[in-house]
Write an enzyme that holds these catalytic residues in place. Structure first.
Site, PDB file in Angstrom:
ATOM      1  N   VAL A 115       1.476   2.747  -3.432  1.00 54.07           N
ATOM      2  CA  VAL A 115       0.394   3.544  -4.009  1.00 54.07           C
ATOM      3  C   VAL A 115       0.272   4.886  -3.294  1.00 54.07           C
ATOM      4  CG1 VAL A 115      -2.095   3.606  -4.432  1.00 54.07           C
ATOM      5  CG2 VAL A 115      -0.841   1.455  -4.684  1.00 54.07           C
ATOM      6  N   GLU A 116       0.396   4.865  -1.977  1.00 51.46           N
ATOM      7  CA  GLU A 116       0.196   6.076  -1.190  1.00 51.46           C
ATOM      8  C   GLU A 116       1.317   7.102  -1.362  1.00 51.46           C
ATOM      9  OE1 GLU A 116      -2.411   7.013   0.482  1.00 51.46           O
ATOM     10  OE2 GLU A 116      -3.534   5.158   0.271  1.00 51.46           O
ATOM     11  N   SER A 117       2.563   6.649  -1.340  1.00 52.67           N
ATOM     12  CA  SER A 117       3.689   7.589  -1.306  1.00 52.67           C
ATOM     13  C   SER A 117       4.876   7.169  -2.163  1.00 52.67           C
ATOM     14  CB  SER A 117       4.183   7.725   0.135  1.00 52.67           C
ATOM     15  OG  SER A 117       4.696   6.472   0.580  1.00 52.67           O
ATOM     16  N   LEU A 165       0.809  -1.218   0.000  1.00 58.78           N
ATOM     17  CA  LEU A 165       0.000   0.000   0.000  1.00 58.78           C
ATOM     18  C   LEU A 165       0.851   1.281   0.000  1.00 58.78           C
ATOM     19  CD1 LEU A 165      -2.890   1.023  -0.054  1.00 58.78           C
ATOM     20  CD2 LEU A 165      -2.939   0.833   2.430  1.00 58.78           C
TER      21      LEU A 165
END
Length: 189
Positions: free
Chosen positions: A123-125, A120
């Site tokens: 995708v986030e950072s 994840l």
């Protein structure tokens, strides 16, 4: 979440890190929850630099822990096309992840969560620990200020634990478990 799954699928596909090897018996697994407790890292006495990964097996471990089904929708396909057209972006993100991914996978496995969750932060950072969104979300997991405070992440002029890999990972996994309990689905969480 659908875009997250698309990114996860593409990461595993592009990683090509298919190697062999066994994990030691004290590694957390779905079938050995007692080992999971013993293998948890004490956040007070540890730093990311002290957590070493057997990198030749990490991608196998991630793939073996997949629990979520592909959605195969237009948004997922568009995300796959976008990432496929940018192998340099994927490579840079994966290079950054090498410092943290083993620790995150270890923590995800210790909680018996799907290993897709360990990806994840891609995708986030893009695994940038100092990432900051225009909405003021910060860190690897992109915590908003109020959510960070809700999970006891210190935010002051001297320290912002949303940028701390160990603290924010623990808080993010707590948050995802809370959402899973609330919605009954990892896809919705």
């Amino acid at each position: 979440m659908r875009l997250t799954f698309a990114a996860v699928v593409l990461l595993v596909f592009l990683s090509g890190c298919a190697s062999t090897g066994d994990w030691s018996s004290d590694t957390p697994t779905k079938t050995s929850p007692k080992a999971s407790r013993a293998a948890r890292v004490n956040l007070q006495n540890q730093s990311v630099s002290k957590v070493y990964a057997p990198s030749d097996n990490l991608w196998i471990r991630i793939r073996d822990g997949f629990q979520m089904e592909p959605m195969n929708n237009p948004q997922e396909m568009e995300q796959l096309r976008w990432l496929s057209a940018r192998p340099d972006y994927v490579h840079r993100s994966m290079a950054r992840s090498s410092r943290y991914l083993f620790y995150i996978v270890q923590e995800v496995n210790a909680r018996n969560m799907p290993t897709e969750i360990a990806l994840l932060p891609f995708v986030e950072s893009a695994f940038v620990t100092h990432a900051k969104s225009s909405a003021k979300a910060v860190g690897l997991w992109q915590f908003m200020p109020a959510t960070g405070k809700d999970f006891q992440l210190t935010q002051n002029v001297f320290r912002d634990e949303r940028r701390d890999v160990l603290q924010s990972t623990d808080a993010a996994l707590d948050y995802l478990q809370r959402l899973h309990n609330q919605f009954g689905s990892w896809e919705l969480a």
